[in-house]
Design a protein around this motif. Structure first.
Motif, mmCIF file in Angstrom:
data_model
loop_
_atom_site.group_PDB
_atom_site.id
_atom_site.type_symbol
_atom_site.label_atom_id
_atom_site.label_comp_id
_atom_site.label_asym_id
_atom_site.label_seq_id
_atom_site.Cartn_x
_atom_site.Cartn_y
_atom_site.Cartn_z
ATOM 1 N N GLU A 1 -5.127 14.330 7.426
ATOM 2 C CA GLU A 1 -4.555 13.100 6.880
ATOM 3 C C GLU A 1 -4.779 11.925 7.831
ATOM 4 N N ILE B 1 -6.926 8.529 7.090
ATOM 5 C CA ILE B 1 -6.289 7.211 7.077
ATOM 6 C C ILE B 1 -6.764 6.341 8.236
ATOM 7 N N GLU C 1 1.982 4.550 5.992
ATOM 8 C CA GLU C 1 1.707 5.836 5.350
ATOM 9 C C GLU C 1 1.848 6.991 6.349
ATOM 10 N N ASP D 1 5.474 7.587 6.708
ATOM 11 C CA ASP D 1 5.997 8.315 5.541
ATOM 12 C C ASP D 1 5.769 9.821 5.694
ATOM 13 N N THR E 1 5.612 12.471 -0.048
ATOM 14 C CA THR E 1 4.246 11.988 0.112
ATOM 15 C C THR E 1 3.283 12.758 -0.784
ATOM 16 N N VAL F 1 2.138 8.084 -2.910
ATOM 17 C CA VAL F 1 1.320 7.451 -1.881
ATOM 18 C C VAL F 1 0.524 6.297 -2.459
ATOM 19 N N ARG G 1 1.216 2.371 -1.553
ATOM 20 C CA ARG G 1 0.146 1.573 -0.949
ATOM 21 C C ARG G 1 -0.044 0.261 -1.719
#
Length: 332
Positions: free
Chosen positions: A202, A206, A234, A237, A245, A250, A254
């Motif tokens: 993840e 990101i 994010e 989160d 999530t 998500v 966003r």
């Protein structure tokens, strides 16, 4: 601590029953074969009835260890049989004393079934009857003691076997517990590794593209700074509200953050997770709230287990009255 199948080796299976009844049949043959060596056949026939009854008693009592009452009934029965038949004998040391051997084997079996103390009490009581019989008849005390000496090794061997069996099963139990604990630790380590790998993936998805922009020297725009802020949120989160999530949330969060909405997701239920129906309802309501927000803030919180409510969603546009949604757990 209660006795479990790991603590005691079960001696109540079909193989044990076959051996038990094979011995009953053998003793019955010896009793019938030597019935001419007793004054009256009736005590022998009663003894045979007791033999069969005790056999059924031990077979149907499958407890580990054997119930104390069952063991005591068997002991009393064989002592009574020894009293009943001994003074009917016309000779000593032959098959006509089958009942003494049958009683000793019964004590052997009782000892294996976890009642070793009662087994020895039964053997001593039965042997005292035999010694008393010898001392009060022409056969003599010495003859009776020789008979006891022939039977004693059976129970001695049974005692040694029982003690060894207990030690072996205790060792097996300890090894099993160690193996189980090791498996639990390994499973926890694997789960931790999987979780860490998932988090790294993840983070890579990101942060890596954004970090690439920082290192290539390209001047950052306001849109880039917004992407950095959204990425940071994010990641936050994922740490503070793991259960929320999911892809739909998500994506909606966003989009809301890019519109300038402050989104706060909290999970006070961790490590418990709401059931699928409740989580689906919370997710649907949260996505709707995020989609409707154009300014202000949206705060979603999973409440601790045991509460009458499952989650709250607070929408505050900053210009209108706050809108608060309370979701209850799905009916079970």
């Amino acid at each position: 601590m209660s006795t479990t199948r790991l603590d005691q080796v079960a001696l109540t299976g079909r193989g044990t029953h076959i051996l038990l009844w094979a011995y009953v049949a053998t003793s019955a043959v010896l009793a019938i074969w030597s019935i001419g060596e007793v004054v009256s056949p009736w005590p022998t026939l009663v003894g045979l009835g007791v033999l069969v009854g005790v056999g059924f008693l031990l077979m149907f009592d499958s407890a580990e260890p054997l119930h104390r009452s069952t063991a005591l009934i068997a002991v009393i029965a064989w002592v009574a049989v020894a009293f009943l038949i001994s003074w009917q004998l016309e000779q000593a040391g032959g098959h006509s004393q089958w009942y003494y051997g049958a009683g000793t084997v019964t004590m052997f079996f009782i000892g294996l079934r976890g009642r070793l103390g009662i087994a020895w009490v039964g053997f001593v009581a039965q042997s005292l009857v035999i010694v008393f019989w010898g001392s009060t008849t022409d056969f003599g005390t010495l003859t009776a003691l020789l008979l006891v000496g022939k039977q004693l090794p059976i129970l001695l061997v049974g005692t040694l076997f029982t003690v060894g069996l207990r030690r072996t099963t205790a060792t097996i139990a300890r090894l099993t517990e160690k193996t189980s604990n090791r498996a639990v630790v390994e499973a926890a380590q694997l789960a931790s590794t999987d979780e860490r790998n998932a988090r790294l993936q993840e983070l890579d998805a990101i942060a890596t593209p954004l970090l690439a922009r920082l290192v290539d020297g390209t001047p950052l725009t306001e849109a880039d700074r917004l992407e950095f802020a959204v990425a940071e949120a994010e990641l936050r989160d994922g740490l503070r509200a793991r259960a929320l999530t999911v892809p739909a949330v998500v994506s909606a969060a966003r989009a809301a953050r890019k519109r300038g909405v402050q989104v706060v997701l909290l999970d006070d239920r961790y490590p418990d997770v709401p059931d699928a129906t409740t989580l689906a309802a919370i997710t649907s309501e949260l996505v709707e709230a995020l989609g409707a927000a154009t300014a202000g803030r949206v705060v979603a919180r999973l409440l601790p287990s045991g509460r009458s409510e499952a989650a709250t969603i607070l929408s505050d546009s900053g210009t209108e009255q706050e809108h608060r949604v309370v979701l209850e757990p799905a009916a079970s």
